[in-house]
Each structure stands twice: as C-alpha cells, then as structure tokens.
Design a protein around this motif. Structure first.
Motif, PDB file in Angstrom:
ATOM      1  N   MET A 189      46.822  23.334  32.929  1.00  0.00           N
ATOM      2  CA  MET A 189      47.015  24.329  34.552  1.00  0.00           C
ATOM      3  C   MET A 189      46.484  25.994  33.975  1.00  0.00           C
ATOM      4  N   GLY A 190      45.515  26.613  34.497  1.00  0.00           N
ATOM      5  CA  GLY A 190      43.975  27.337  34.225  1.00  0.00           C
ATOM      6  C   GLY A 190      44.023  27.877  36.000  1.00  0.00           C
ATOM      7  N   TRP A 191      44.074  29.647  35.315  1.00  0.00           N
ATOM      8  CA  TRP A 191      43.460  30.555  36.683  1.00  0.00           C
ATOM      9  C   TRP A 191      42.070  31.085  35.752  1.00  0.00           C
ATOM     10  N   PHE A 192      40.991  30.873  37.424  1.00  0.00           N
ATOM     11  CA  PHE A 192      40.147  31.366  37.350  1.00  0.00           C
ATOM     12  C   PHE A 192      39.424  32.779  38.555  1.00  0.00           C
ATOM     13  N   ARG A 193      38.640  33.142  38.870  1.00  0.00           N
ATOM     14  CA  ARG A 193      38.777  34.203  39.501  1.00  0.00           C
ATOM     15  C   ARG A 193      37.479  34.140  39.996  1.00  0.00           C
ATOM     16  N   ARG A 194      36.964  34.818  40.844  1.00  0.00           N
ATOM     17  CA  ARG A 194      35.670  35.061  41.239  1.00  0.00           C
ATOM     18  C   ARG A 194      35.441  36.239  42.007  1.00  0.00           C
ATOM     19  N   ALA A 195      34.058  38.022  41.202  1.00  0.00           N
ATOM     20  CA  ALA A 195      34.667  39.241  41.467  1.00  0.00           C
ATOM     21  C   ALA A 195      33.643  38.740  43.662  1.00  0.00           C
ATOM     22  N   PRO A 196      33.482  39.806  43.511  1.00  0.00           N
ATOM     23  CA  PRO A 196      32.286  40.158  44.411  1.00  0.00           C
ATOM     24  C   PRO A 196      31.034  40.418  43.596  1.00  0.00           C
ATOM     25  N   LYS A 211      43.873  46.549  37.010  1.00  0.00           N
ATOM     26  CA  LYS A 211      42.508  47.195  37.474  1.00  0.00           C
ATOM     27  C   LYS A 211      41.103  47.214  38.053  1.00  0.00           C
ATOM     28  N   PRO A 212      40.820  48.555  38.988  1.00  0.00           N
ATOM     29  CA  PRO A 212      39.416  48.103  39.647  1.00  0.00           C
ATOM     30  C   PRO A 212      38.926  46.077  39.479  1.00  0.00           C
ATOM     31  N   GLU A 213      38.716  46.439  38.236  1.00  0.00           N
ATOM     32  CA  GLU A 213      37.425  45.469  37.942  1.00  0.00           C
ATOM     33  C   GLU A 213      38.429  43.633  38.193  1.00  0.00           C
ATOM     34  N   ASP A 214      39.897  43.972  38.307  1.00  0.00           N
ATOM     35  CA  ASP A 214      40.301  42.970  38.517  1.00  0.00           C
ATOM     36  C   ASP A 214      40.193  42.673  39.685  1.00  0.00           C
ATOM     37  N   THR A 215      39.698  43.072  40.912  1.00  0.00           N
ATOM     38  CA  THR A 215      40.015  42.443  42.256  1.00  0.00           C
ATOM     39  C   THR A 215      38.194  41.520  42.009  1.00  0.00           C
ATOM     40  N   ALA A 216      39.330  40.480  42.647  1.00  0.00           N
ATOM     41  CA  ALA A 216      37.955  39.381  42.655  1.00  0.00           C
ATOM     42  C   ALA A 216      39.604  37.560  43.285  1.00  0.00           C
ATOM     43  N   VAL A 217      38.588  36.886  44.264  1.00  0.00           N
ATOM     44  CA  VAL A 217      39.427  35.622  44.617  1.00  0.00           C
ATOM     45  C   VAL A 217      40.122  34.693  43.295  1.00  0.00           C
ATOM     46  N   TYR A 218      41.711  35.052  43.087  1.00  0.00           N
ATOM     47  CA  TYR A 218      41.736  34.190  42.231  1.00  0.00           C
ATOM     48  C   TYR A 218      41.991  32.543  41.963  1.00  0.00           C
ATOM     49  N   PHE A 219      41.671  31.797  41.591  1.00  0.00           N
ATOM     50  CA  PHE A 219      42.065  30.279  41.604  1.00  0.00           C
ATOM     51  C   PHE A 219      42.236  29.314  41.022  1.00  0.00           C
ATOM     52  N   CYS A 220      43.413  28.683  41.355  1.00  0.00           N
ATOM     53  CA  CYS A 220      44.601  27.497  39.941  1.00  0.00           C
ATOM     54  C   CYS A 220      44.207  26.442  40.608  1.00  0.00           C
ATOM     55  N   ALA A 221      43.847  26.228  39.280  1.00  0.00           N
ATOM     56  CA  ALA A 221      43.169  24.577  38.773  1.00  0.00           C
ATOM     57  C   ALA A 221      43.496  23.797  38.058  1.00  0.00           C
ATOM     58  N   TRP A 264      41.231  21.727  42.423  1.00  0.00           N
ATOM     59  CA  TRP A 264      41.368  23.048  42.883  1.00  0.00           C
ATOM     60  C   TRP A 264      42.069  24.188  43.280  1.00  0.00           C
ATOM     61  N   GLY A 265      42.728  24.703  43.810  1.00  0.00           N
ATOM     62  CA  GLY A 265      43.298  25.799  45.340  1.00  0.00           C
ATOM     63  C   GLY A 265      41.617  25.925  46.047  1.00  0.00           C
ATOM     64  N   GLN A 266      42.182  27.346  47.226  1.00  0.00           N
ATOM     65  CA  GLN A 266      41.375  27.744  47.637  1.00  0.00           C
ATOM     66  C   GLN A 266      41.424  28.954  47.056  1.00  0.00           C
ATOM     67  N   GLY A 267      42.195  29.712  46.437  1.00  0.00           N
ATOM     68  CA  GLY A 267      42.056  31.358  46.239  1.00  0.00           C
ATOM     69  C   GLY A 267      42.779  32.013  46.556  1.00  0.00           C
ATOM     70  N   THR A 268      43.145  33.492  46.097  1.00  0.00           N
ATOM     71  CA  THR A 268      43.764  34.228  47.312  1.00  0.00           C
ATOM     72  C   THR A 268      43.339  35.611  46.624  1.00  0.00           C
ATOM     73  N   LEU A 269      43.325  36.570  46.924  1.00  0.00           N
ATOM     74  CA  LEU A 269      42.925  37.572  46.984  1.00  0.00           C
ATOM     75  C   LEU A 269      43.380  39.171  46.404  1.00  0.00           C
ATOM     76  N   VAL A 270      42.438  39.252  45.789  1.00  0.00           N
ATOM     77  CA  VAL A 270      43.422  40.499  44.316  1.00  0.00           C
ATOM     78  C   VAL A 270      42.303  41.912  44.920  1.00  0.00           C
ATOM     79  N   THR A 271      43.052  42.798  45.190  1.00  0.00           N
ATOM     80  CA  THR A 271      42.377  43.906  44.882  1.00  0.00           C
ATOM     81  C   THR A 271      42.781  44.802  44.214  1.00  0.00           C
ATOM     82  N   VAL A 272      42.408  45.578  43.686  1.00  0.00           N
ATOM     83  CA  VAL A 272      42.582  46.577  43.141  1.00  0.00           C
ATOM     84  C   VAL A 272      41.651  48.032  43.553  1.00  0.00           C
ATOM     85  N   SER A 273      42.891  48.778  44.130  1.00  0.00           N
ATOM     86  CA  SER A 273      42.352  49.812  44.853  1.00  0.00           C
ATOM     87  C   SER A 273      42.574  51.342  43.391  1.00  0.00           C
ATOM     88  N   SER A 274      41.789  52.144  43.480  1.00  0.00           N
ATOM     89  CA  SER A 274      42.356  52.773  42.283  1.00  0.00           C
ATOM     90  C   SER A 274      42.250  54.241  42.399  1.00  0.00           C
TER      91      SER A 274
END
Length: 129
Positions: A33-40, A86-96, A119-129
């Motif tokens: 199982m894995g986790w991936f992410r796509r940042a804006p 961290k703010p740079e963790d902001t991304a859509v996270y996908f399970c695989a 692959w999953g549809q993804g869940t959005l993580v937003t980290v604010s500073s």
C-alpha cells in the motif's frame, strides 16, 4: 476495488493529521500500500509505502521522520500520520494499492507509481502558516 481516503482538511503549520484509506474488494493486509500526493501546480509524488507484511516502510525524504504509515488489518485500512506539518505538505493525497497479494519488490520499486494498480480519488490537505 475501491479505495476511499479520509482525514484530509485544514491544519495548522506544526500540527498533525491522520489520513486513512479503506479498501473494499481488496485485502490491505496482503498487499503493498502506498500514499502519493499532488501539490498545486506540481506532479504527483511519492509520500510513503508499506510492504504487504507491514514489516517494511518507505518514506519520501520530505516527510521522513515526521510521518508514519501503518495498516489496520481489522479495518482493512492503511493510515498515514503526519506531524509537524508544513505549508508545503498542502496537496491532494492519494492512496494506492498493488493488485497482487504478498508480492515483494526491491526497495526502490516501492517509491514508483507503476507498481500500484488501484488508486483512490484523493483527499485534500491544506496546511496554513
């Protein structure tokens, strides 16, 4: 097969978040199982992976030391706990998930998207500073 992520949302810098991915029609306990992410504005990237047995885990350098991937066999779920966000963790996270059961790879393969078939549809993580 369906992978459904949950746990995303808004978090504060320095805070923590736990993402979960529940599978249906596929055994989490017997597959990689894995986790991936796509940042804006960026391409999808590897975050973490766990071997089918759970005995080996792999992390991207960007999250190593502040993230933990784990399986909950009873819930057929894989989790990703992230700390010191961290703010740079902001991304859509996908399970695989790897479609094969009890398959082992050389270590470098766990970081590559090609070993994951579902692959999953993804869940959005937003980290604010």
């Amino acid at each position: 097969v369906q992978l459904v992520e949950s746990g995303g949302g808004l978090a504060q810098e320095g805070g923590s978040l736990k993402l979960s991915c529940t599978a249906s029609g596929h055994s989490v306990s017997e597959s990689v199982m894995g986790w991936f992410r796509r940042a804006p504005g960026k391409e999808r990237e590897f975050v973490a992976a766990i071997s089918w047995s759970g005995g080996s885990t792999f992390y991207a350098d960007s999250v190593k030391g502040r993230s933990t991937i784990s399986k909950d066999d009873a819930k057929n779920t894989v989790n990703l706990e992230m700390n010191t966000l961290k703010p740079e963790d902001t991304a859509v996270y996908f399970c695989a998930a790897d479609r094969a059961y009890r398959r082992r790879y050389i270590d470098g393969a766990y970081y590559r998207s090609f070993i994951y078939d579902y692959w999953g549809q993804g869940t959005l993580v937003t980290v604010s500073s």
